[in-house]
Design a protein around this motif. Structure first.
Motif, mmCIF file in Angstrom:
data_model
loop_
_atom_site.group_PDB
_atom_site.id
_atom_site.type_symbol
_atom_site.label_atom_id
_atom_site.label_comp_id
_atom_site.label_asym_id
_atom_site.label_seq_id
_atom_site.Cartn_x
_atom_site.Cartn_y
_atom_site.Cartn_z
ATOM 1 N N THR A 36 0.813 -1.215 0.000
ATOM 2 C CA THR A 36 0.000 0.000 0.000
ATOM 3 C C THR A 36 0.851 1.271 0.000
ATOM 4 O OG1 THR A 36 -0.179 -0.147 2.407
ATOM 5 C CG2 THR A 36 -1.986 -1.095 1.106
ATOM 6 N N VAL A 37 2.171 1.124 0.119
ATOM 7 C CA VAL A 37 3.072 2.280 0.084
ATOM 8 C C VAL A 37 3.500 2.487 -1.367
ATOM 9 C CG1 VAL A 37 5.207 3.305 0.954
ATOM 10 C CG2 VAL A 37 3.878 1.766 2.421
ATOM 11 N N ASP A 38 2.916 3.485 -2.012
ATOM 12 C CA ASP A 38 3.119 3.718 -3.436
ATOM 13 C C ASP A 38 4.600 3.829 -3.810
ATOM 14 O OD1 ASP A 38 2.053 4.230 -6.092
ATOM 15 O OD2 ASP A 38 2.740 6.295 -5.805
ATOM 16 N N GLU A 39 5.393 4.499 -2.994
ATOM 17 C CA GLU A 39 6.811 4.700 -3.303
ATOM 18 C C GLU A 39 7.576 3.383 -3.437
ATOM 19 O OE1 GLU A 39 5.884 8.249 -0.451
ATOM 20 O OE2 GLU A 39 5.199 6.201 -0.712
ATOM 21 N N LEU A 40 7.095 2.323 -2.793
ATOM 22 C CA LEU A 40 7.787 1.041 -2.817
ATOM 23 C C LEU A 40 7.435 0.210 -4.052
ATOM 24 C CD1 LEU A 40 7.590 0.019 0.941
ATOM 25 C CD2 LEU A 40 9.446 1.159 -0.276
ATOM 26 N N SER A 41 6.556 0.710 -4.901
ATOM 27 C CA SER A 41 6.170 0.002 -6.127
ATOM 28 C C SER A 41 6.730 0.673 -7.370
ATOM 29 C CB SER A 41 4.643 -0.073 -6.233
ATOM 30 O OG SER A 41 4.132 -0.850 -5.182
ATOM 31 N N LYS A 42 7.709 1.527 -7.189
ATOM 32 C CA LYS A 42 8.258 2.287 -8.312
ATOM 33 C C LYS A 42 9.683 1.858 -8.652
ATOM 34 C CE LYS A 42 5.414 6.305 -7.495
ATOM 35 N NZ LYS A 42 5.341 7.714 -7.263
ATOM 36 N N ILE A 43 10.029 2.092 -9.895
ATOM 37 C CA ILE A 43 11.397 1.911 -10.365
ATOM 38 C C ILE A 43 11.862 3.273 -10.863
ATOM 39 C CG2 ILE A 43 12.903 0.789 -12.049
ATOM 40 C CD1 ILE A 43 10.913 -1.556 -12.061
ATOM 41 N N LYS A 44 12.981 3.748 -10.332
ATOM 42 C CA LYS A 44 13.511 5.048 -10.739
ATOM 43 C C LYS A 44 14.889 4.838 -11.356
ATOM 44 C CE LYS A 44 11.162 7.371 -6.965
ATOM 45 N NZ LYS A 44 11.341 8.032 -5.669
ATOM 46 N N ARG A 45 15.031 5.334 -12.570
ATOM 47 C CA ARG A 45 16.316 5.234 -13.261
ATOM 48 C C ARG A 45 17.030 6.566 -13.132
ATOM 49 N NH1 ARG A 45 17.147 3.605 -19.570
ATOM 50 N NH2 ARG A 45 19.396 3.449 -19.478
ATOM 51 N N ARG A 46 18.233 6.509 -12.623
ATOM 52 C CA ARG A 46 19.062 7.705 -12.484
ATOM 53 C C ARG A 46 20.221 7.586 -13.477
ATOM 54 N NH1 ARG A 46 15.775 9.969 -8.952
ATOM 55 N NH2 ARG A 46 15.518 9.025 -6.922
ATOM 56 N N ALA A 100 10.745 -2.083 -2.981
ATOM 57 C CA ALA A 100 10.614 -3.411 -2.376
ATOM 58 C C ALA A 100 9.384 -4.178 -2.854
ATOM 59 C CB ALA A 100 10.569 -3.282 -0.852
ATOM 60 N N CYS A 101 8.393 -3.504 -3.426
ATOM 61 C CA CYS A 101 7.163 -4.182 -3.859
ATOM 62 C C CYS A 101 7.072 -4.369 -5.367
ATOM 63 C CB CYS A 101 5.945 -3.410 -3.358
ATOM 64 S SG CYS A 101 5.785 -3.499 -1.582
ATOM 65 N N VAL A 102 8.155 -4.119 -6.079
ATOM 66 C CA VAL A 102 8.165 -4.334 -7.529
ATOM 67 C C VAL A 102 8.372 -5.826 -7.774
ATOM 68 C CG1 VAL A 102 9.362 -3.827 -9.686
ATOM 69 C CG2 VAL A 102 9.081 -2.023 -7.971
ATOM 70 N N ARG A 117 8.159 -7.855 -13.366
ATOM 71 C CA ARG A 117 8.113 -6.467 -13.850
ATOM 72 C C ARG A 117 9.520 -5.941 -14.097
ATOM 73 N NH1 ARG A 117 6.397 -1.388 -10.492
ATOM 74 N NH2 ARG A 117 6.860 0.211 -12.005
ATOM 75 N N ILE A 118 10.451 -6.287 -13.214
ATOM 76 C CA ILE A 118 11.852 -5.872 -13.393
ATOM 77 C C ILE A 118 12.400 -6.475 -14.686
ATOM 78 C CG2 ILE A 118 14.189 -5.976 -12.449
ATOM 79 C CD1 ILE A 118 12.807 -6.167 -9.637
ATOM 80 N N ILE A 119 12.182 -7.777 -14.874
ATOM 81 C CA ILE A 119 12.664 -8.475 -16.068
ATOM 82 C C ILE A 119 12.083 -7.842 -17.332
ATOM 83 C CG2 ILE A 119 12.568 -10.669 -17.335
ATOM 84 C CD1 ILE A 119 12.580 -12.051 -14.524
ATOM 85 N N LEU A 160 11.706 -8.180 -4.618
ATOM 86 C CA LEU A 160 13.019 -8.117 -3.988
ATOM 87 C C LEU A 160 12.878 -7.857 -2.491
ATOM 88 C CD1 LEU A 160 15.070 -6.048 -6.590
ATOM 89 C CD2 LEU A 160 15.090 -8.519 -6.232
ATOM 90 N N GLY A 161 11.746 -7.241 -2.103
ATOM 91 C CA GLY A 161 11.511 -6.910 -0.695
ATOM 92 C C GLY A 161 11.338 -8.152 0.117
#
Length: 115
Positions: free
Chosen positions: A59-69, A77-79, A83-85, A114-115
């Motif tokens: 339920t923590v939106d920030e933990l379902s994101k992937i950010k590319r820098r 942790a919730c991706v 989805r990563i693959i 991964l979480g």
């Protein structure tokens, strides 16, 4: 918070701030992301007792994101592994894709994180 019949308290924070607050308030609390490890343990004989309190991370939106820098990739942790693959080798290092692809089958990778 949700209270189940078996007395396990499930907390569902909406933000990282709420998550941090719960973590401080309940040291040693259990975290649940994809749930695959938890389900596997429940199938053991005898199964371990259910924890008294759990924080559900989905339920923590920030933990379902992937950010590319520029030089890094931040994976929440919730991706799910699948989805990563699916992002492919132009975004994710090929070695990580290879390793994640070897973890179980697609149905498990769709739930596992991964979480």
């Amino acid at each position: 918070m949700v209270k189940r019949e078996d007395q396990t308290r499930i907390y569902k924070p909406q933000t990282l701030k709420e998550l941090a607050s719960l973590t401080r308030e309940y040291p040693g609390i259990h975290f649940l992301a994809g749930g695959t490890d938890f389900m596997r343990k429940q199938n053991e004989s005898p199964s371990p007792p259910l924890p008294a309190s759990v924080i559900a991370l989905e339920t923590v939106d920030e933990l379902s994101k992937i950010k590319r820098r520029e030089n890094t990739i931040e994976i929440g942790a919730c991706v799910s592994l699948e989805r990563i693959i699916s992002l492919g080798p132009n975004v994710i290092p090929p070695m990580l894709i290879t390793v994640l692809s070897r973890i179980a089958g697609p149905s498990i990778r769709n739930a596992a994180t991964l979480g």
